[in-house]
Design an enzyme around this catalytic site. Structure first.
Site, mmCIF file in Angstrom:
data_model
loop_
_atom_site.group_PDB
_atom_site.id
_atom_site.type_symbol
_atom_site.label_atom_id
_atom_site.label_comp_id
_atom_site.label_asym_id
_atom_site.label_seq_id
_atom_site.Cartn_x
_atom_site.Cartn_y
_atom_site.Cartn_z
ATOM 1 C CG ASN A 1 -1.685 1.271 1.417
ATOM 2 O OD1 ASN A 1 -1.815 2.050 0.468
ATOM 3 N ND2 ASN A 1 -2.227 1.501 2.612
ATOM 4 C CE LYS B 1 0.232 3.537 4.875
ATOM 5 N NZ LYS B 1 0.021 3.756 6.294
ATOM 6 C CG HIS C 1 -5.832 2.043 5.110
ATOM 7 N ND1 HIS C 1 -5.413 2.988 6.017
ATOM 8 C CD2 HIS C 1 -4.805 1.180 4.943
ATOM 9 C CE1 HIS C 1 -4.161 2.699 6.370
ATOM 10 N NE2 HIS C 1 -3.772 1.607 5.738
ATOM 11 C CD GLU D 1 -2.969 5.663 6.737
ATOM 12 O OE1 GLU D 1 -2.923 5.714 5.498
ATOM 13 O OE2 GLU D 1 -2.060 5.164 7.437
ATOM 14 C CD GLU E 1 -3.676 -2.482 7.317
ATOM 15 O OE1 GLU E 1 -2.607 -2.800 6.816
ATOM 16 O OE2 GLU E 1 -4.210 -1.367 7.138
ATOM 17 N N GLY F 1 2.149 2.271 10.727
ATOM 18 C CA GLY F 1 3.083 3.375 10.567
ATOM 19 C C GLY F 1 3.766 3.789 11.863
ATOM 20 C CB SER G 1 4.986 -1.706 12.012
ATOM 21 O OG SER G 1 4.532 -0.375 12.203
#
Ligand code: PEP
Length: 251
Positions: free
Chosen positions: A9, A11, A95, A97, A167, A173, A212
């Protein structure tokens, strides 16, 4: 046996030149791998170039988001038909985010999942809890709600043509990875929840771990019985890391 899947991904990172360099490295670097599917989800504007670079290779590609709406007056949105024009195979939906920064709730995510899937794309449905939710033992409840919104809208059989990515938000991250045991426990929960409704769907479902993942921890995570690969953020931008993670999925 479920085939392992590793999806990068990217991003909102990269540029035209960097993307080409990355692909030029990961295409040969993953070519000899067997029993592992590799894919990258690129920012929209780069998808045509990614398609061109990957079209005759073993690596698949996709997008990081898609509209829940049909073609029409939705300024700034991208429809499933547009992704199909560039032969995308995968699209990430829900996701964290998108959920936290762009206000996507469980229902919106379920609509995106349905739209993607009915057009023939494979949605990668992201689920996961915040640290606060984990600390008060709400992980399973939160994930159950995220899954139920999709199952209610599309039915349990729809999961056949989909991928789930667990996730934990506290691991995305942050450099803080869930331990293999923590991740396995949630993956097993997801699979057993689905198995209560359809064992075949549950047995065949690829459930990825994301948060991560790096070359140094991928093997231990992928060795868990219910972890079928990874959704990789930061490390997917570094060719050698991504290649090593894909290699770890093969073992
Ligand atoms: C992600 O964005 O899906 C992700 C898992 O990011 P990272 O690997 O950087 O934690």
């Amino acid at each position: 046996m479920r085939t392992k899947l590793v999806v990068g991904n990217w991003k909102m990172n990269g540029n035209f030149v960097q993307n080409q360099e990355l692909l030029n490295a990961i295409i040969p670097g993953t070519k000899e791998l067997r029993n592992v599917i590799c894919a990258v989800c690129a920012p929209y504007p780069y998808i045509p170039a990614v398609q061109l670079a990957l079209k005759d290779t073993h690596i698949f590609w996709g997008a990081q988001n898609v509209s829940q709406f049909d073609l029409g007056a939705y300024t700034g949105e991208v429809a499933v038909e547009m992704l199909l024009d560039f032969a995308c195979r995968y699209v990430i939906v829900g996701h964290s985010e998108r959920r936290s920064l762009f206000g996507e709730d469980n229902h919106t995510v379920a609509e995106k999942f349905k739209k993607a899937q009915s057009a023939g794309l494979i949605p990668i449905l992201c689920v996961g809890e915040t640290l606060a939710q984990r600390e008060i033992d709400e992980t399973e409840r939160v994930i159950e709600e995220q899954l139920d919104a999709v199952i209610k809208l599309t039915g349990i059989n729809s999961l056949t043509q989909s991928v789930i990515a667990y996730e934990p938000i506290w691991a995305i991250g942050t450099g803080r990875t869930a331990t293999p045991a923590q991740a396995q426990s949630v993956h097993a929960f997801i699979r057993s929840k689905i198995a209560k409704q359809n064992t075949e769907v549950a047995d065949n479902l690829q459930i990825l771990y994301g948060g991560s993942v790096k070359a140094s921890n991928a093997s231990d995570l992928f060795a868990m019985p219910d972890i079928d690969g990874g959704l990789i953020g930061g490390a997917s931008l570094i060719a050698n890391e991504f290649i090593s993670i894909c290699s770890a999925a093969q073992q």
